[in-house]
Design an enzyme around this catalytic site. Structure first.
Site, PDB file in Angstrom:
ATOM      1  N   CYS A  26       0.814  -1.229   0.000  1.00 23.58           N
ATOM      2  CA  CYS A  26       0.000   0.000   0.000  1.00 23.58           C
ATOM      3  C   CYS A  26       0.842   1.272   0.000  1.00 23.58           C
ATOM      4  O   CYS A  26       0.307   2.378  -0.143  1.00 23.58           O
ATOM      5  CB  CYS A  26      -0.968   0.007   1.179  1.00 23.58           C
ATOM      6  SG  CYS A  26      -2.271  -1.233   0.999  1.00 23.58           S
ATOM      7  N   HIS A  70     -11.493  10.448  -9.865  1.00 20.97           N
ATOM      8  CA  HIS A  70     -10.287  10.623 -10.683  1.00 20.97           C
ATOM      9  C   HIS A  70      -9.328  11.641 -10.081  1.00 20.97           C
ATOM     10  O   HIS A  70      -8.756  12.484 -10.790  1.00 20.97           O
ATOM     11  CB  HIS A  70     -10.653  10.980 -12.131  1.00 20.97           C
ATOM     12  CG  HIS A  70     -11.161   9.798 -12.894  1.00 20.97           C
ATOM     13  ND1 HIS A  70     -12.399   9.252 -12.675  1.00 20.97           N
ATOM     14  CD2 HIS A  70     -10.575   9.038 -13.839  1.00 20.97           C
ATOM     15  CE1 HIS A  70     -12.565   8.208 -13.476  1.00 20.97           C
ATOM     16  NE2 HIS A  70     -11.477   8.044 -14.189  1.00 20.97           N
ATOM     17  N   GLU A 109     -13.350  -0.121   0.015  1.00 22.25           N
ATOM     18  CA  GLU A 109     -12.148   0.191  -0.752  1.00 22.25           C
ATOM     19  C   GLU A 109     -11.924  -0.872  -1.824  1.00 22.25           C
ATOM     20  O   GLU A 109     -11.410  -0.592  -2.908  1.00 22.25           O
ATOM     21  CB  GLU A 109     -10.953   0.249   0.202  1.00 22.25           C
ATOM     22  CG  GLU A 109      -9.698   0.820  -0.410  1.00 22.25           C
ATOM     23  CD  GLU A 109      -8.618   1.002   0.637  1.00 22.25           C
ATOM     24  OE1 GLU A 109      -8.296   2.157   0.945  1.00 22.25           O
ATOM     25  OE2 GLU A 109      -8.109  -0.009   1.143  1.00 22.25           O
TER      26      GLU A 109
HETATM   27 ZN   LIG Z   1      -5.286   1.490  -1.350  1.00 16.90          ZN
END
Ligand SMILES: [Zn+2]
Length: 119
Positions: A26, A70, A109
Site C-alpha cells: 500500500c 479521478h 475500498e
Molecule cells: Zn489502497
C-alpha cells in the site's frame, strides 16, 4: 414511522500510504474503485410516504463525488493519510452540513474490505 434510506455512489481514485511499513504494497501508488453507501435516518411524512426524495439526495452527494472522482486522494485537504477510515469520515464531514439526517457512511475500498463511520 422512522426509517433509514441509503444511496450508493462510486468513484475511482488513486492514493498511496507512505507511512505504512517498508515493503508494504500500500506504500506504492495505486488506485481503487471505491463504493460508498450514504445512510440517512428520519421520520416518514405520512402524507407522502417518505422522508426524503432520492433525487434531492443525489443532488446533495454529487459535489462530494466530483471532489473525489479521478483524483489523487492524498492531495485533498484532510486526506493526506488517505486510509479508508479517514476517507469515510471525510465524506461524512463533507455531507453532514447539507444532510443533517446523515447517520452513517459505509465505504468499500475493495469488494472485500470496507469501513463504517457512524459517529
Ligand atoms: Zn489502497
Amino acid at each position: 414511522m422512522r426509517t433509514r434510506i441509503l444511496r450508493k455512489f462510486s468513484f475511482d481514485a488513486a492514493h498511496d500510504l507512505p507511512h505504512f511499513p517498508e515493503g508494504h504494497k500500500c506504500r506504492n501508488l495505486h488506485g481503487h474503485t471505491y463504493q460508498v453507501e450514504v445512510v440517512l435516518e428520519g421520520e416518514v411524512d405520512p402524507a407522502v410516504g417518505y422522508f426524503m426524495d432520492y433525487g434531492d439526495l443525489k443532488k446533495a452527494i454529487a459535489p462530494v463525488e466530483a471532489k473525489l472522482d479521478h483524483r489523487y486522494l492524498n492531495d485533498i485537504p484532510g486526506l493526506a493519510i488517505s486510509t479508508a477510515e479517514n476517507l469515510a469520515k471525510w465524506i461524512y464531514d463533507e455531507l453532514k452540513p447539507g444532510l443533517p439526517e446523515l447517520v452513517m457512511i459505509r465505504l468499500y475500498e475493495t469488494p472485500q474490505n470496507g469501513v463504517e463511520y457512524a459517529p
